[in-house]
Design a protein around this motif. Sequence first.
Motif, PDB file in Angstrom:
ATOM      1  N   LEU A   1      21.270 -36.234 -15.004  1.00  0.00           N
ATOM      2  CA  LEU A   1      21.611 -35.519 -13.774  1.00  0.00           C
ATOM      3  C   LEU A   1      22.810 -34.607 -13.999  1.00  0.00           C
ATOM      4  O   LEU A   1      22.858 -33.493 -13.500  1.00  0.00           O
ATOM      5  CB  LEU A   1      21.932 -36.521 -12.652  1.00  0.00           C
TER       6      LEU A   1
ATOM      7  N   LEU B   1      21.556 -31.615 -15.673  1.00  0.00           N
ATOM      8  CA  LEU B   1      20.664 -30.841 -14.810  1.00  0.00           C
ATOM      9  C   LEU B   1      21.441 -29.988 -13.820  1.00  0.00           C
ATOM     10  O   LEU B   1      21.090 -28.847 -13.538  1.00  0.00           O
ATOM     11  CB  LEU B   1      19.750 -31.806 -14.045  1.00  0.00           C
ATOM     12  N   HIS B   2      22.505 -30.561 -13.250  1.00  0.00           N
ATOM     13  CA  HIS B   2      23.169 -29.894 -12.143  1.00  0.00           C
ATOM     14  C   HIS B   2      24.392 -29.094 -12.557  1.00  0.00           C
ATOM     15  O   HIS B   2      25.056 -28.512 -11.734  1.00  0.00           O
ATOM     16  CB  HIS B   2      23.552 -30.921 -11.079  1.00  0.00           C
TER      17      HIS B   2
ATOM     18  N   LYS C   1      30.186 -26.195  -9.594  1.00  0.00           N
ATOM     19  CA  LYS C   1      29.113 -25.234  -9.321  1.00  0.00           C
ATOM     20  C   LYS C   1      29.697 -24.109  -8.478  1.00  0.00           C
ATOM     21  O   LYS C   1      30.649 -24.319  -7.722  1.00  0.00           O
ATOM     22  CB  LYS C   1      27.958 -25.900  -8.578  1.00  0.00           C
TER      23      LYS C   1
ATOM     24  N   VAL D   1      32.137 -32.058  -8.079  1.00  0.00           N
ATOM     25  CA  VAL D   1      31.907 -33.483  -7.894  1.00  0.00           C
ATOM     26  C   VAL D   1      32.511 -34.192  -9.108  1.00  0.00           C
ATOM     27  O   VAL D   1      32.137 -33.899 -10.244  1.00  0.00           O
ATOM     28  CB  VAL D   1      30.405 -33.830  -7.777  1.00  0.00           C
TER      29      VAL D   1
ATOM     30  N   SER E   1      32.108 -25.579  -5.725  1.00  0.00           N
ATOM     31  CA  SER E   1      32.097 -27.005  -5.440  1.00  0.00           C
ATOM     32  C   SER E   1      32.353 -27.814  -6.699  1.00  0.00           C
ATOM     33  O   SER E   1      32.104 -27.358  -7.820  1.00  0.00           O
ATOM     34  CB  SER E   1      30.772 -27.430  -4.792  1.00  0.00           C
TER      35      SER E   1
ATOM     36  N   THR F   1      32.284 -41.165  -6.272  1.00  0.00           N
ATOM     37  CA  THR F   1      32.280 -39.722  -6.467  1.00  0.00           C
ATOM     38  C   THR F   1      33.273 -39.132  -5.484  1.00  0.00           C
ATOM     39  O   THR F   1      33.425 -39.629  -4.366  1.00  0.00           O
ATOM     40  CB  THR F   1      30.899 -39.075  -6.197  1.00  0.00           C
TER      41      THR F   1
ATOM     42  N   THR G   1      33.802 -35.428  -3.808  1.00  0.00           N
ATOM     43  CA  THR G   1      33.155 -34.123  -3.676  1.00  0.00           C
ATOM     44  C   THR G   1      34.065 -33.166  -2.916  1.00  0.00           C
ATOM     45  O   THR G   1      34.575 -33.512  -1.853  1.00  0.00           O
ATOM     46  CB  THR G   1      31.819 -34.258  -2.914  1.00  0.00           C
TER      47      THR G   1
ATOM     48  N   MET H   1      15.726 -41.338 -13.443  1.00  0.00           N
ATOM     49  CA  MET H   1      16.501 -40.393 -14.281  1.00  0.00           C
ATOM     50  C   MET H   1      17.931 -40.899 -14.451  1.00  0.00           C
ATOM     51  O   MET H   1      18.538 -41.389 -13.509  1.00  0.00           O
ATOM     52  CB  MET H   1      16.513 -39.008 -13.593  1.00  0.00           C
ATOM     53  N   SER H   2      18.447 -40.820 -15.637  1.00  0.00           N
ATOM     54  CA  SER H   2      19.797 -41.342 -15.876  1.00  0.00           C
ATOM     55  C   SER H   2      20.840 -40.406 -15.283  1.00  0.00           C
ATOM     56  O   SER H   2      20.583 -39.234 -15.046  1.00  0.00           O
ATOM     57  CB  SER H   2      20.048 -41.469 -17.380  1.00  0.00           C
TER      58      SER H   2
END
Lengths: 206, 206
Positions: free
Chosen positions: B6, B9-10, B160, B103, B101, B77, B79, B1-2
Amino acid sequence: MSTDALTRLHRKPDRAGDRALLDEILDEVKVGTLSTVIEGLPWSVPMLFARDGDRILIHGSTGAGALRHVAAGAPVTLTAFVLDGLVVADTLFDHSANYRSAVVRGTLDEVDVDPSHALDVLSDKLIPGRPDEVRTHTGKEMAATAVLALPILDGQWITKARSGPPGEPEDASQWTGVVPARITYDRPITATGDEPPTSVRSLVSG
Amino acid sequence: MSTDALTRLHRKPDRAGDRALLDEILDEVKVGTLSTVIEGLPWSVPMLFARDGDRILIHGSTGAGALRHVAAGAPVTLTAFVLDGLVVADTLFDHSANYRSAVVRGTLDEVDVDPSHALDVLSDKLIPGRPDEVRTHTGKEMAATAVLALPILDGQWITKARSGPPGEPEDASQWTGVVPARITYDRPITATGDEPPTSVRSLVSG
Protein backbone atom coordinates in the motif's frame (compact mmCIF):
# COMPACT_ATOMS: atom_id res chain seq x y z
CA MET A 1 -12.37 -0.24 26.90
CA SER A 2 -15.24 -0.89 24.55
CA THR A 3 -15.92 1.45 21.64
CA ASP A 4 -19.35 2.19 23.12
CA ALA A 5 -17.68 3.43 26.28
CA LEU A 6 -15.37 5.55 24.14
CA THR A 7 -18.36 7.05 22.38
CA ARG A 8 -19.84 8.12 25.69
CA LEU A 9 -16.52 9.33 27.00
CA HIS A 10 -15.75 11.60 24.08
CA ARG A 11 -19.15 13.01 23.41
CA LYS A 12 -19.63 16.26 25.25
CA PRO A 13 -22.89 16.02 27.20
CA ASP A 14 -24.10 19.41 25.99
CA ARG A 15 -23.59 18.50 22.35
CA ALA A 16 -24.62 14.84 22.55
CA GLY A 17 -26.88 13.93 19.66
CA ASP A 18 -26.54 17.37 18.14
CA ARG A 19 -27.37 16.23 14.64
CA ALA A 20 -27.60 19.84 13.43
CA LEU A 21 -23.97 20.36 14.43
CA LEU A 22 -22.99 17.10 12.72
CA ASP A 23 -24.66 18.16 9.47
CA GLU A 24 -23.10 21.63 9.70
CA ILE A 25 -19.60 20.16 10.01
CA LEU A 26 -20.11 17.53 7.30
CA ASP A 27 -21.53 20.14 4.92
CA GLU A 28 -18.72 22.64 5.58
CA VAL A 29 -15.62 20.43 5.50
CA LYS A 30 -14.69 19.43 1.96
CA VAL A 31 -12.05 16.82 2.69
CA GLY A 32 -12.01 14.45 5.66
CA THR A 33 -9.82 11.59 6.81
CA LEU A 34 -11.11 8.11 6.07
CA SER A 35 -9.56 5.45 8.29
CA THR A 36 -9.88 1.69 8.32
CA VAL A 37 -7.95 -1.35 9.52
CA ILE A 38 -5.73 -3.39 7.21
CA GLU A 39 -4.02 -6.46 8.63
CA GLY A 40 -4.64 -5.18 12.14
CA LEU A 41 -3.01 -1.81 11.50
CA PRO A 42 -4.64 1.59 11.08
CA TRP A 43 -4.77 2.88 7.50
CA SER A 44 -5.87 6.40 6.60
CA VAL A 45 -6.38 8.53 3.52
CA PRO A 46 -7.79 12.04 2.96
CA MET A 47 -10.99 11.88 0.92
CA LEU A 48 -13.44 14.30 -0.64
CA PHE A 49 -16.85 13.56 0.81
CA ALA A 50 -20.36 14.99 0.82
CA ARG A 51 -23.41 14.41 2.99
CA ASP A 52 -26.41 13.13 1.07
CA GLY A 53 -29.23 13.16 3.61
CA ASP A 54 -28.53 10.40 6.12
CA ARG A 55 -25.45 9.06 4.41
CA ILE A 56 -22.01 10.31 3.46
CA LEU A 57 -20.78 9.80 -0.09
CA ILE A 58 -17.04 9.30 -0.45
CA HIS A 59 -15.19 9.78 -3.68
CA GLY A 60 -11.98 8.08 -4.68
CA SER A 61 -10.50 11.11 -6.35
CA THR A 62 -7.66 11.73 -3.91
CA GLY A 63 -6.19 8.24 -3.74
CA ALA A 64 -5.20 6.09 -6.69
CA GLY A 65 -7.04 2.90 -6.01
CA ALA A 66 -7.68 3.82 -2.39
CA LEU A 67 -11.35 2.89 -2.69
CA ARG A 68 -10.41 -0.58 -3.92
CA HIS A 69 -8.76 -1.21 -0.56
CA VAL A 70 -11.37 0.48 1.59
CA ALA A 71 -13.90 -1.85 0.02
CA ALA A 72 -17.60 -2.19 0.74
CA GLY A 73 -18.12 -3.81 4.10
CA ALA A 74 -15.00 -2.36 5.68
CA PRO A 75 -15.36 -0.74 9.11
CA VAL A 76 -14.28 2.89 8.87
CA THR A 77 -14.17 6.22 10.61
CA LEU A 78 -14.59 9.49 8.74
CA THR A 79 -13.13 12.46 10.62
CA ALA A 80 -13.93 16.07 9.74
CA PHE A 81 -12.38 19.07 11.47
CA VAL A 82 -12.94 22.83 11.27
CA LEU A 83 -10.46 25.25 12.88
CA ASP A 84 -12.50 28.25 14.05
CA GLY A 85 -9.86 30.14 15.97
CA LEU A 86 -6.73 30.19 18.08
CA VAL A 87 -7.31 30.69 21.79
CA VAL A 88 -4.55 32.84 23.27
CA ALA A 89 -4.14 32.51 27.05
CA ASP A 90 -1.61 33.98 29.46
CA THR A 91 0.13 30.62 29.92
CA LEU A 92 1.14 28.15 27.22
CA PHE A 93 -0.62 25.42 29.18
CA ASP A 94 -3.98 27.14 28.65
CA HIS A 95 -3.58 27.90 24.95
CA SER A 96 -6.18 26.10 22.91
CA ALA A 97 -8.15 26.14 19.68
CA ASN A 98 -11.77 26.87 18.90
CA TYR A 99 -13.03 24.14 16.60
CA ARG A 100 -15.85 21.90 15.52
CA SER A 101 -15.18 18.24 14.76
CA ALA A 102 -17.06 15.11 13.86
CA VAL A 103 -16.14 11.45 13.74
CA VAL A 104 -18.62 9.14 11.99
CA ARG A 105 -18.20 5.41 12.46
CA GLY A 106 -19.69 2.70 10.36
CA THR A 107 -19.39 0.25 7.53
CA LEU A 108 -18.97 1.30 3.92
CA ASP A 109 -21.83 0.38 1.65
CA GLU A 110 -21.56 0.06 -2.12
CA VAL A 111 -25.17 -0.59 -3.02
CA ASP A 112 -27.77 2.00 -3.85
CA VAL A 113 -25.40 4.76 -4.98
CA ASP A 114 -26.34 6.14 -8.40
CA PRO A 115 -23.02 7.45 -9.83
CA SER A 116 -24.71 10.35 -11.62
CA HIS A 117 -26.39 11.54 -8.41
CA ALA A 118 -23.17 10.99 -6.46
CA LEU A 119 -21.13 13.09 -8.91
CA ASP A 120 -23.71 15.87 -8.63
CA VAL A 121 -23.70 15.79 -4.81
CA LEU A 122 -19.90 15.68 -4.56
CA SER A 123 -19.40 18.46 -7.12
CA ASP A 124 -22.04 20.64 -5.51
CA LYS A 125 -20.19 20.23 -2.20
CA LEU A 126 -16.89 21.25 -3.79
CA ILE A 127 -18.37 24.23 -5.65
CA PRO A 128 -22.00 24.98 -4.75
CA GLY A 129 -24.17 25.47 -7.85
CA ARG A 130 -21.63 24.00 -10.26
CA PRO A 131 -23.67 20.92 -11.36
CA ASP A 132 -26.27 23.18 -13.03
CA GLU A 133 -23.62 24.87 -15.19
CA VAL A 134 -22.12 21.87 -16.99
CA ARG A 135 -23.26 19.10 -19.30
CA THR A 136 -24.65 15.84 -17.92
CA HIS A 137 -22.32 12.94 -17.27
CA THR A 138 -21.44 10.47 -19.99
CA GLY A 139 -21.86 6.73 -19.47
CA LYS A 140 -18.10 6.36 -19.57
CA GLU A 141 -17.65 8.92 -16.79
CA MET A 142 -20.27 7.24 -14.64
CA ALA A 143 -18.69 3.83 -15.16
CA ALA A 144 -15.34 5.25 -14.01
CA THR A 145 -16.80 6.83 -10.88
CA ALA A 146 -16.01 4.96 -7.68
CA VAL A 147 -18.30 6.03 -4.86
CA LEU A 148 -19.03 4.44 -1.53
CA ALA A 149 -21.61 5.42 1.06
CA LEU A 150 -21.28 5.60 4.84
CA PRO A 151 -24.69 5.62 6.56
CA ILE A 152 -25.19 8.09 9.43
CA LEU A 153 -26.64 5.92 12.20
CA ASP A 154 -27.73 6.83 15.73
CA GLY A 155 -24.97 6.27 18.26
CA GLN A 156 -22.33 5.94 15.55
CA TRP A 157 -21.08 9.51 15.41
CA ILE A 158 -19.55 12.06 17.73
CA THR A 159 -19.47 15.83 17.48
CA LYS A 160 -17.20 18.00 19.56
CA ALA A 161 -16.74 21.73 19.68
CA ARG A 162 -15.02 24.50 21.58
CA SER A 163 -15.88 28.17 21.25
CA GLY A 164 -15.41 31.34 23.24
CA PRO A 165 -12.53 33.05 25.03
CA PRO A 166 -9.75 31.52 27.15
CA GLY A 167 -10.15 31.23 30.92
CA GLU A 168 -9.39 34.14 33.22
CA PRO A 169 -5.69 35.05 33.24
CA GLU A 170 -3.62 35.12 36.44
CA ASP A 171 -2.97 38.81 35.77
CA ALA A 172 -5.96 40.59 34.18
CA SER A 173 -3.73 43.20 32.52
CA GLN A 174 -2.25 40.48 30.25
CA TRP A 175 -3.67 40.32 26.76
CA THR A 176 -5.77 37.22 26.16
CA GLY A 177 -8.28 36.57 23.45
CA VAL A 178 -9.17 34.69 20.30
CA VAL A 179 -7.83 34.92 16.75
CA PRO A 180 -10.65 33.84 14.42
CA ALA A 181 -9.62 31.46 11.61
CA ARG A 182 -11.42 30.57 8.40
CA ILE A 183 -10.80 29.26 4.89
CA THR A 184 -10.90 31.97 2.26
CA TYR A 185 -11.00 31.64 -1.51
CA ASP A 186 -8.89 34.06 -3.53
CA ARG A 187 -9.37 35.50 -7.00
CA PRO A 188 -9.79 32.62 -9.52
CA ILE A 189 -6.86 31.83 -11.81
CA THR A 190 -8.12 31.37 -15.37
CA ALA A 191 -6.89 28.40 -17.44
CA THR A 192 -9.32 28.69 -20.38
CA GLY A 193 -12.25 30.95 -21.25
CA ASP A 194 -12.98 34.51 -20.23
CA GLU A 195 -15.28 34.92 -17.26
CA PRO A 196 -15.61 32.56 -14.25
CA PRO A 197 -19.12 31.09 -13.92
CA THR A 198 -21.59 32.25 -11.28
CA SER A 199 -20.75 29.33 -8.95
CA VAL A 200 -17.08 30.30 -8.86
CA ARG A 201 -17.77 34.01 -8.42
CA SER A 202 -20.17 33.22 -5.54
CA LEU A 203 -17.52 31.13 -3.82
CA VAL A 204 -14.99 33.96 -3.85
CA SER A 205 -17.36 36.74 -2.81
CA GLY A 206 -19.27 34.58 -0.32
CA MET B 1 -2.52 -6.61 0.35
CA SER B 2 0.38 -5.86 2.66
CA THR B 3 0.85 -2.42 4.13
CA ASP B 4 4.22 -2.20 2.37
CA ALA B 5 2.48 -2.71 -0.96
CA LEU B 6 0.00 0.00 0.00
CA THR B 7 2.85 2.36 0.80
CA ARG B 8 4.28 1.85 -2.69
CA LEU B 9 0.89 2.07 -4.33
CA HIS B 10 -0.11 5.38 -2.80
CA ARG B 11 3.18 7.16 -2.92
CA LYS B 12 3.45 9.22 -6.08
CA PRO B 13 6.76 8.32 -7.75
CA ASP B 14 7.67 11.99 -8.31
CA ARG B 15 7.18 12.87 -4.65
CA ALA B 16 8.47 9.64 -3.14
CA GLY B 17 10.76 10.35 -0.22
CA ASP B 18 10.12 14.06 -0.47
CA ARG B 19 10.98 14.76 3.14
CA ALA B 20 10.95 18.52 2.51
CA LEU B 21 7.30 18.27 1.46
CA LEU B 22 6.51 16.14 4.51
CA ASP B 23 8.06 18.69 6.86
CA GLU B 24 6.27 21.54 5.07
CA ILE B 25 2.89 19.88 5.54
CA LEU B 26 3.53 18.85 9.15
CA ASP B 27 4.72 22.35 10.02
CA GLU B 28 1.77 24.06 8.32
CA VAL B 29 -1.18 21.95 9.47
CA LYS B 30 -2.10 22.66 13.10
CA VAL B 31 -4.55 19.82 13.70
CA GLY B 32 -4.38 16.34 12.18
CA THR B 33 -6.33 13.13 12.53
CA LEU B 34 -4.83 10.49 14.79
CA SER B 35 -6.16 7.00 14.09
CA THR B 36 -5.58 3.70 15.80
CA VAL B 37 -7.28 0.33 16.19
CA ILE B 38 -9.39 -0.55 19.22
CA GLU B 39 -10.87 -4.05 19.43
CA GLY B 40 -10.29 -4.50 15.72
CA LEU B 41 -12.15 -1.34 14.74
CA PRO B 42 -10.75 1.98 13.49
CA TRP B 43 -10.76 4.79 16.05
CA SER B 44 -9.91 8.39 15.18
CA VAL B 45 -9.61 11.74 16.92
CA PRO B 46 -8.46 15.19 15.75
CA MET B 47 -5.29 16.21 17.57
CA LEU B 48 -3.04 19.23 17.79
CA PHE B 49 0.44 18.14 16.81
CA ALA B 50 3.84 19.65 16.07
CA ARG B 51 6.95 18.32 14.36
CA ASP B 52 9.99 18.31 16.62
CA GLY B 53 12.83 17.33 14.29
CA ASP B 54 12.37 13.68 13.37
CA ARG B 55 9.39 13.09 15.56
CA ILE B 56 5.85 14.39 15.88
CA LEU B 57 4.59 15.51 19.28
CA ILE B 58 0.89 14.99 19.89
CA HIS B 59 -1.04 16.80 22.56
CA GLY B 60 -4.17 15.59 24.30
CA SER B 61 -5.86 18.96 24.35
CA THR B 62 -8.65 18.15 21.93
CA GLY B 63 -9.91 14.91 23.45
CA ALA B 64 -10.80 14.33 27.08
CA GLY B 65 -8.74 11.34 27.95
CA ALA B 66 -8.11 10.47 24.33
CA LEU B 67 -4.40 10.02 24.95
CA ARG B 68 -5.12 7.49 27.67
CA HIS B 69 -6.65 5.24 25.03
CA VAL B 70 -4.14 5.88 22.29
CA ALA B 71 -1.48 4.73 24.71
CA ALA B 72 2.24 4.36 24.19
CA GLY B 73 2.93 1.36 21.96
CA ALA B 74 -0.25 1.69 19.95
CA PRO B 75 0.06 1.56 16.14
CA VAL B 76 -1.26 4.80 14.68
CA THR B 77 -1.57 6.92 11.60
CA LEU B 78 -1.40 10.70 11.73
CA THR B 79 -3.02 12.34 8.71
CA ALA B 80 -2.50 15.99 7.78
CA PHE B 81 -4.22 17.73 4.88
CA VAL B 82 -3.92 21.19 3.30
CA LEU B 83 -6.53 22.40 0.80
CA ASP B 84 -4.67 24.64 -1.66
CA GLY B 85 -7.41 25.23 -4.20
CA LEU B 86 -10.51 24.09 -6.04
CA VAL B 87 -9.90 22.84 -9.57
CA VAL B 88 -12.78 23.86 -11.83
CA ALA B 89 -13.11 21.79 -15.01
CA ASP B 90 -15.72 21.80 -17.78
CA THR B 91 -17.19 18.49 -16.60
CA LEU B 92 -18.08 17.50 -13.04
CA PHE B 93 -16.10 14.32 -13.54
CA ASP B 94 -12.88 16.30 -13.93
CA HIS B 95 -13.40 18.65 -10.99
CA SER B 96 -10.70 18.20 -8.40
CA ALA B 97 -8.79 19.85 -5.60
CA ASN B 98 -5.24 21.09 -5.29
CA TYR B 99 -3.85 19.85 -2.02
CA ARG B 100 -0.89 18.58 -0.06
CA SER B 101 -1.31 15.65 2.30
CA ALA B 102 0.76 13.44 4.53
CA VAL B 103 0.10 10.21 6.36
CA VAL B 104 2.69 9.16 8.94
CA ARG B 105 2.53 5.62 10.25
CA GLY B 106 4.17 4.30 13.37
CA THR B 107 3.99 3.45 17.01
CA LEU B 108 3.44 6.02 19.73
CA ASP B 109 6.31 6.48 22.12
CA GLU B 110 5.98 7.93 25.59
CA VAL B 111 9.60 8.01 26.62
CA ASP B 112 12.02 10.85 26.13
CA VAL B 113 9.47 13.66 25.88
CA ASP B 114 10.23 16.53 28.25
CA PRO B 115 6.82 18.12 28.96
CA SER B 116 8.28 21.62 29.16
CA HIS B 117 9.93 21.29 25.75
CA ALA B 118 6.79 19.68 24.33
CA LEU B 119 4.55 22.53 25.56
CA ASP B 120 6.95 25.03 23.97
CA VAL B 121 7.01 23.19 20.63
CA LEU B 122 3.24 22.71 20.51
CA SER B 123 2.49 26.32 21.51
CA ASP B 124 5.01 27.68 19.04
CA LYS B 125 3.26 25.67 16.32
CA LEU B 126 -0.13 27.08 17.29
CA ILE B 127 1.10 30.68 17.55
CA PRO B 128 4.69 31.15 16.35
CA GLY B 129 6.76 33.17 18.83
CA ARG B 130 4.28 32.84 21.69
CA PRO B 131 6.50 30.78 24.06
CA ASP B 132 8.91 33.73 24.43
CA GLU B 133 6.11 36.03 25.62
CA VAL B 134 4.77 34.12 28.61
CA ARG B 135 6.07 32.83 31.92
CA THR B 136 7.70 29.41 32.20
CA HIS B 137 5.60 26.37 33.02
CA THR B 138 4.85 25.41 36.59
CA GLY B 139 5.54 21.90 37.84
CA LYS B 140 1.81 21.35 38.18
CA GLU B 141 1.24 22.28 34.55
CA MET B 142 4.00 19.98 33.36
CA ALA B 143 2.65 17.11 35.44
CA ALA B 144 -0.76 17.59 33.83
CA THR B 145 0.65 17.64 30.30
CA ALA B 146 0.05 14.44 28.34
CA VAL B 147 2.29 14.25 25.29
CA LEU B 148 3.19 11.33 23.07
CA ALA B 149 5.74 11.17 20.28
CA LEU B 150 5.47 9.54 16.87
CA PRO B 151 8.89 9.00 15.28
CA ILE B 152 9.26 9.87 11.58
CA LEU B 153 10.90 6.76 10.12
CA ASP B 154 11.97 5.99 6.56
CA GLY B 155 9.30 4.14 4.62
CA GLN B 156 6.65 4.91 7.21
CA TRP B 157 5.18 8.04 5.69
CA ILE B 158 3.51 9.12 2.47
CA THR B 159 3.16 12.56 0.96
CA LYS B 160 0.78 13.33 -1.87
CA ALA B 161 0.07 16.55 -3.69
CA ARG B 162 -1.81 18.00 -6.63
CA SER B 163 -1.18 21.43 -8.07
CA GLY B 164 -1.85 23.27 -11.30
CA PRO B 165 -4.81 23.76 -13.63
CA PRO B 166 -7.46 21.24 -14.73
CA GLY B 167 -6.97 19.25 -17.93
CA GLU B 168 -7.90 20.73 -21.31
CA PRO B 169 -11.64 21.26 -21.68
CA GLU B 170 -13.65 19.70 -24.51
CA ASP B 171 -14.57 23.23 -25.61
CA ALA B 172 -11.73 25.73 -25.08
CA SER B 173 -14.16 28.66 -24.79
CA GLN B 174 -15.49 27.22 -21.51
CA TRP B 175 -14.12 28.79 -18.37
CA THR B 176 -11.83 26.47 -16.43
CA GLY B 177 -9.31 27.33 -13.76
CA VAL B 178 -8.34 27.19 -10.13
CA VAL B 179 -9.75 28.96 -7.07
CA PRO B 180 -6.90 29.28 -4.55
CA ALA B 181 -7.81 28.43 -0.94
CA ARG B 182 -6.01 29.27 2.29
CA ILE B 183 -6.59 29.69 6.00
CA THR B 184 -6.75 33.32 7.06
CA TYR B 185 -6.67 34.78 10.54
CA ASP B 186 -8.97 37.71 11.25
CA ARG B 187 -8.65 40.61 13.66
CA PRO B 188 -8.09 39.31 17.20
CA ILE B 189 -10.99 39.48 19.65
CA THR B 190 -9.77 40.80 23.00
CA ALA B 191 -10.83 39.06 26.21
CA THR B 192 -8.49 40.85 28.64
CA GLY B 193 -5.72 43.45 28.32
CA ASP B 194 -5.23 46.16 25.74
CA GLU B 195 -2.91 45.30 22.90
CA PRO B 196 -2.37 41.83 21.33
CA PRO B 197 1.23 40.62 21.67
CA THR B 198 3.67 40.58 18.75
CA SER B 199 3.07 36.87 18.06
CA VAL B 200 -0.65 37.43 17.58
CA ARG B 201 -0.20 40.56 15.45
CA SER B 202 2.30 38.69 13.23
CA LEU B 203 -0.17 35.85 12.72
CA VAL B 204 -2.88 38.19 11.47
CA SER B 205 -0.71 40.32 9.22
CA GLY B 206 1.37 37.37 7.97
